[in-house]
Design an enzyme around this catalytic site. Structure first.
Site, PDB file in Angstrom:
ATOM      1  N   GLY A  85       0.785  -1.219   0.000  1.00 53.75           N
ATOM      2  CA  GLY A  85       0.000   0.000   0.000  1.00 53.75           C
ATOM      3  C   GLY A  85       0.819   1.271   0.000  1.00 53.75           C
ATOM      4  N   CYS A  86       2.134   1.159  -0.175  1.00 47.85           N
ATOM      5  CA  CYS A  86       2.992   2.332  -0.005  1.00 47.85           C
ATOM      6  C   CYS A  86       3.156   3.131  -1.279  1.00 47.85           C
ATOM      7  CB  CYS A  86       4.369   1.905   0.509  1.00 47.85           C
ATOM      8  SG  CYS A  86       5.321   0.991  -0.715  1.00 47.85           S
ATOM      9  N   GLY A  87       2.632   2.666  -2.392  1.00 45.28           N
ATOM     10  CA  GLY A  87       2.774   3.396  -3.637  1.00 45.28           C
ATOM     11  C   GLY A  87       4.006   3.017  -4.419  1.00 45.28           C
ATOM     12  N   CYS A 136       6.071   0.489  -3.260  1.00 47.94           N
ATOM     13  CA  CYS A 136       6.365  -0.904  -2.883  1.00 47.94           C
ATOM     14  C   CYS A 136       7.594  -1.048  -2.005  1.00 47.94           C
ATOM     15  CB  CYS A 136       6.510  -1.794  -4.124  1.00 47.94           C
ATOM     16  SG  CYS A 136       4.982  -1.908  -5.079  1.00 47.94           S
ATOM     17  N   GLY A 137       8.053   0.022  -1.371  1.00 43.84           N
ATOM     18  CA  GLY A 137       9.116  -0.098  -0.393  1.00 43.84           C
ATOM     19  C   GLY A 137      10.502  -0.149  -1.009  1.00 43.84           C
TER      20      GLY A 137
END
Length: 278
Positions: free
Chosen positions: A121-123, A125-126
């Site tokens: 959900g971080c946009g 992907c970390g």
């Protein structure tokens, strides 16, 4: 490149459909129906040692080559001998590939999956996802550029390796030329990276040496294609379309010969860089 120690590659349980089938349509100015053929695609679910990894949309041809090439080109296995078995099943638009790989490769794959957990959900992907998209790959030893005559009339010669593209379009092609300038094999797919995976898989399964040879792609040349040929140990990549800037940077950084073959002008060598006199 060593041949994989396959225990066995099973046939698909039902005969695959033709790569193209007739479909009806009518022209905007006429209601009279006619028919044409279109490229087909299927969903292929790939699992490693029983754990689902990816679902890829692919053309339903040469799926065994694709699975082997995808495993190598994506860095899931480091070499062909880490693939023990490939079992294909399914029919119609839903296919499945169950792949058995070495314990070390499977452990590494599970570690990557664990790093990705909770980042969807971080946009972006970390950080781990970015690192996986830009992995540390071995630098090639470097190889001479191919003779110019190998590329003469290449666009026309590769037509013989694109039966599906000639028939219905909508697909990309990838090919391999050996160290004598001979076109050995080609594969087609709706995905440009899939087509290259199929070529890498075919080379691996047929134990064809890549030394002195080159890969050819009919599509634009972006970073993932560079990474796939680097992992396969292929030292020259010919693209019928321009490379991206990042693809060029990676080619130069990893000693990969990168050549663009324009339609109406001479081949352009992007990598290695031309040394300019001061």
């Amino acid at each position: 490149m060593n041949a994989p120690r396959f225990v066995g590659v099973a046939s698909i349980t039902a005969p695959p459909p033709d790569a193209s089938q007739p479909y009806t349509y009518h022209e905007l100015s006429s209601l009279a129906p006619t028919s044409t053929v279109l490229a087909e695609e299927v969903a292929l679910a790939i699992a490693y040692n029983g754990i689902s990894q990816a679902v890829m949309m692919v053309s339903p041809t040469d799926l065994d080559d694709f699975v082997v090439g995808f495993s190598l080109g994506s860095g899931i296995v480091a070499s062909a001998d880490e693939i023990y078995d490939v079992q294909l099943s399914g029919s119609g638009s839903a296919r499945h590939a169950d792949v058995q790989i070495a314990s070390r490769a499977f452990w590494d794959l599970k570690q990557q999956r664990r790093q990705m957990a909770g980042t969807s959900g971080c946009g972006l992907c970390g950080v781990e996802a970015v690192e996986q998209a830009l992995p540390n790959l071995a630098v090639l030893p470097g190889a001479p550029l191919p003779p110019a005559e190998w590329l003469t009339g290449l666009r026309e010669r590769i037509n013989d390796f694109q039966p599906l593209g000639q028939h219905c379009g909508a697909v990309h092609a990838a090919l391999f030329m050996n160290d004598r300038g001979e076109l050995l094999l080609g594969r087609e797919d709706i995905g440009r990276h899939n087509a290259l995976d199929k070529v890498i898989g075919a080379l691996t399964r047929q134990n064809i040496p890549v030394t002195g040879g080159l890969a050819i792609v009919t599509s634009r040349c972006s970073l993932e294609l560079i990474q796939k040929v680097l992992r396969a140990g292929i030292q020259t990549l010919i693209s019928l379309s321009s490379p991206t800037g990042l693809a060029l940077q990676w080619a130069r950084r990893h000693n990969l010969n990168l050549i663009h073959l324009p339609k109406h002008s001479a081949p352009r060598v992007y990598s290695p860089a031309m040394e300019t006199s001061r």
